[in-house]
Design a protein around this motif. Sequence first.
Motif, PDB file in Angstrom:
ATOM      1  N   ASP A   3      20.519 -40.720 -12.147  1.00 27.96           N
ATOM      2  CA  ASP A   3      21.252 -39.386 -11.837  1.00 27.96           C
ATOM      3  C   ASP A   3      20.280 -38.700 -12.506  1.00 27.96           C
ATOM      4  N   ILE A   4      19.698 -38.848 -13.712  1.00 27.13           N
ATOM      5  CA  ILE A   4      18.959 -38.203 -15.012  1.00 27.13           C
ATOM      6  C   ILE A   4      17.471 -37.988 -14.345  1.00 27.13           C
ATOM      7  N   SER A   5      17.359 -39.660 -13.679  1.00 25.31           N
ATOM      8  CA  SER A   5      16.021 -38.892 -13.734  1.00 25.31           C
ATOM      9  C   SER A   5      15.876 -38.264 -12.210  1.00 25.31           C
ATOM     10  N   GLY A   6      16.660 -38.436 -11.300  1.00 25.50           N
ATOM     11  CA  GLY A   6      16.959 -37.403 -10.058  1.00 25.50           C
ATOM     12  C   GLY A   6      16.945 -35.986 -10.373  1.00 25.50           C
ATOM     13  N   ALA A   7      17.754 -36.003 -11.454  1.00 29.70           N
ATOM     14  CA  ALA A   7      17.721 -34.241 -11.969  1.00 29.70           C
ATOM     15  C   ALA A   7      16.488 -33.613 -12.582  1.00 29.70           C
ATOM     16  N   ILE A   8      15.874 -34.913 -12.837  1.00 28.59           N
ATOM     17  CA  ILE A   8      14.739 -33.950 -13.589  1.00 28.59           C
ATOM     18  C   ILE A   8      13.347 -34.045 -12.705  1.00 28.59           C
ATOM     19  N   ALA A  59       7.671 -28.598   2.095  1.00 26.84           N
ATOM     20  CA  ALA A  59       6.662 -30.175   1.760  1.00 26.84           C
ATOM     21  C   ALA A  59       8.149 -31.079   0.887  1.00 26.84           C
ATOM     22  N   ILE A  60       8.559 -29.873  -0.318  1.00 26.90           N
ATOM     23  CA  ILE A  60       8.737 -29.862  -1.284  1.00 26.90           C
ATOM     24  C   ILE A  60      10.079 -29.771  -0.902  1.00 26.90           C
ATOM     25  N   LEU A  61      10.649 -29.202  -0.264  1.00 25.07           N
ATOM     26  CA  LEU A  61      12.030 -29.088  -0.348  1.00 25.07           C
ATOM     27  C   LEU A  61      12.340 -29.570   0.938  1.00 25.07           C
ATOM     28  N   MET A  62      11.891 -30.251   1.355  1.00 24.90           N
ATOM     29  CA  MET A  62      12.051 -31.440   2.498  1.00 24.90           C
ATOM     30  C   MET A  62      11.567 -33.053   1.513  1.00 24.90           C
ATOM     31  N   ALA A  63      11.134 -33.023   0.889  1.00 29.03           N
ATOM     32  CA  ALA A  63      11.132 -34.218   0.107  1.00 29.03           C
ATOM     33  C   ALA A  63      12.396 -33.982  -0.859  1.00 29.03           C
ATOM     34  N   VAL A  64      12.581 -32.916  -1.919  1.00 28.10           N
ATOM     35  CA  VAL A  64      13.782 -32.701  -2.448  1.00 28.10           C
ATOM     36  C   VAL A  64      15.298 -33.333  -1.942  1.00 28.10           C
ATOM     37  N   VAL A  65      15.770 -32.575  -0.197  1.00 25.52           N
ATOM     38  CA  VAL A  65      16.640 -33.299   1.004  1.00 25.52           C
ATOM     39  C   VAL A  65      16.168 -34.358   1.016  1.00 25.52           C
ATOM     40  N   ASP A  67      15.154 -37.439  -1.005  1.00 26.01           N
ATOM     41  CA  ASP A  67      15.571 -37.536  -2.686  1.00 26.01           C
ATOM     42  C   ASP A  67      17.493 -36.924  -2.429  1.00 26.01           C
ATOM     43  N   ARG A  68      17.663 -36.242  -2.065  1.00 34.38           N
ATOM     44  CA  ARG A  68      19.618 -35.791  -1.992  1.00 34.38           C
ATOM     45  C   ARG A  68      20.386 -36.806  -1.074  1.00 34.38           C
ATOM     46  N   LYS A  69      19.474 -37.152  -0.216  1.00 30.63           N
ATOM     47  CA  LYS A  69      20.084 -38.959   0.502  1.00 30.63           C
ATOM     48  C   LYS A  69      21.280 -37.729   1.435  1.00 30.63           C
ATOM     49  N   VAL A  70      20.485 -36.578   2.000  1.00 32.83           N
ATOM     50  CA  VAL A  70      21.370 -36.036   2.910  1.00 32.83           C
ATOM     51  C   VAL A  70      21.604 -36.900   4.383  1.00 32.83           C
ATOM     52  N   TRP A  71      22.473 -36.928   4.680  1.00 29.67           N
ATOM     53  CA  TRP A  71      22.903 -37.520   6.490  1.00 29.67           C
ATOM     54  C   TRP A  71      22.363 -35.900   7.250  1.00 29.67           C
ATOM     55  N   THR A  72      21.569 -36.477   8.032  1.00 29.35           N
ATOM     56  CA  THR A  72      20.763 -36.891   9.429  1.00 29.35           C
ATOM     57  C   THR A  72      20.645 -37.312  10.697  1.00 29.35           C
ATOM     58  N   SER A  73      20.311 -36.782  11.969  1.00 24.71           N
ATOM     59  CA  SER A  73      19.980 -37.731  12.975  1.00 24.71           C
ATOM     60  C   SER A  73      18.319 -38.085  12.465  1.00 24.71           C
ATOM     61  N   PHE A  74      18.747 -39.540  13.271  1.00 20.96           N
ATOM     62  CA  PHE A  74      17.515 -40.494  12.870  1.00 20.96           C
ATOM     63  C   PHE A  74      15.999 -39.763  12.700  1.00 20.96           C
ATOM     64  N   ILE A 158      21.934 -40.534   9.762  1.00 17.51           N
ATOM     65  CA  ILE A 158      21.209 -41.727   8.468  1.00 17.51           C
ATOM     66  C   ILE A 158      21.584 -40.946   7.586  1.00 17.51           C
ATOM     67  N   VAL A 159      21.008 -41.671   6.268  1.00 21.51           N
ATOM     68  CA  VAL A 159      21.055 -41.552   4.907  1.00 21.51           C
ATOM     69  C   VAL A 159      19.007 -40.697   5.520  1.00 21.51           C
ATOM     70  N   CYS A 160      18.650 -39.135   5.283  1.00 20.49           N
ATOM     71  CA  CYS A 160      17.530 -38.975   5.748  1.00 20.49           C
ATOM     72  C   CYS A 160      16.443 -39.586   4.698  1.00 20.49           C
ATOM     73  N   GLN A 161      16.094 -40.561   4.731  1.00 20.60           N
ATOM     74  CA  GLN A 161      14.300 -41.281   3.509  1.00 20.60           C
ATOM     75  C   GLN A 161      13.379 -41.439   4.488  1.00 20.60           C
ATOM     76  N   PHE A 162      11.732 -41.082   3.757  1.00 17.66           N
ATOM     77  CA  PHE A 162      11.100 -41.390   4.387  1.00 17.66           C
ATOM     78  C   PHE A 162      10.603 -42.609   4.425  1.00 17.66           C
ATOM     79  N   VAL A 163      10.842 -43.688   3.905  1.00 11.06           N
ATOM     80  CA  VAL A 163      10.391 -44.817   4.164  1.00 11.06           C
ATOM     81  C   VAL A 163      11.589 -46.047   5.147  1.00 11.06           C
ATOM     82  N   SER A 164      12.935 -44.958   5.196  1.00  9.61           N
ATOM     83  CA  SER A 164      13.723 -45.428   6.434  1.00  9.61           C
ATOM     84  C   SER A 164      13.493 -45.503   8.092  1.00  9.61           C
TER      85      SER A 164
END
Length: 323
Positions: A3-8, A59-65, A67-74, A158-164
């Motif tokens: 959580d700390i590394s994610g916040a940083i 792009a940075i906004l999407m990267a933060v989204v 990383d926050r494990k937001v649920w979206t459609s595939f 799904i939990v939106c992740q780039f690698v997923s």
Amino acid sequence: MGDISGAIYTTLEVLIAVACCLGNVLVIWAVRASGCLKQPAFCFVVSLAVADFLVGAVAILMAVVVDRKVWTSFHGCLLMSCVVMVLIQSSVLSLLAIAVDRHLRVHIPLRYKRIITQRHSWAMVLACWLVAVVLGFIPMVGWYNHQTLAMMDNSTTIVCQFVSVMDFSYLVYFNFFGFTPLPLLVMLALYAHIFHSIHKRLREKQARSADSHAYFAKERRLAKSLLLVLVLFAACWLPLCLMNCVAFFSKPEDIPQAILYGGILLTHANSAVNPVVYAFKVPKIHQAYLQVYRKCLWGRNMQDWQGADSNNPTSGELIHTKI
């Protein structure tokens, strides 16, 4: 600890996003205010600045989204990931266009203005973005991670992740091996040829006029500045590309989260660094920056003077008398 590394990570991303947006808006304004848009090279600089601005704004906004494990459609998550790929490809192609433009300007200086007009340069900018869109959105037409989609069963999110959602074979074989090292090598070869040619021509001073010598000296300075932009791009993006290779040929879990965060931050920071390079290395943009600073400073001084004048009705007369 996670959580700390994610916040940083999130805090640093926000700071980089602000720097990207402000810095690249200033670059676009500076190029326009200095009249450099009439020069083809600066059309490509503006194209690169637009891509860097969108990195900060989108792009940075999407990267933060992500990383926050937001649920979206595939496919919603896939769309966001593809937008990031479009911005990467547009940056690479803009840098390639800049290198080609510099090469032509040095090797055919007399015919350059007739061949490379402002309309031609903007057409090339448009072509770069169209190619970037096609290359970046290839996963949307089928080259995505089918395994994740198959595992969803009846779930619609799904939990939106780039690698997923992204297929690593696309990232490694197509995007990295196909459209990153090869263009970078071509650009380095072009710049090497540019500097060799300029050095050779500058040594022939006796056979050339002073104007010709000044022309090639100026081209060498600008080429050095644009080469620095290219080197910084390669240095910032190659670590993350190599991480993708490691994840593809072994396992994504082999890359520590902190190192992955560092690689992502480095790629985003590249978009904030370019305006600084322009400020110190490109004289026309540097002068435009100084004009902005002087206007802001002059405006602030005028406001202070007006504020003092409103508080003391006789202050204006006293100043006038002293002058």
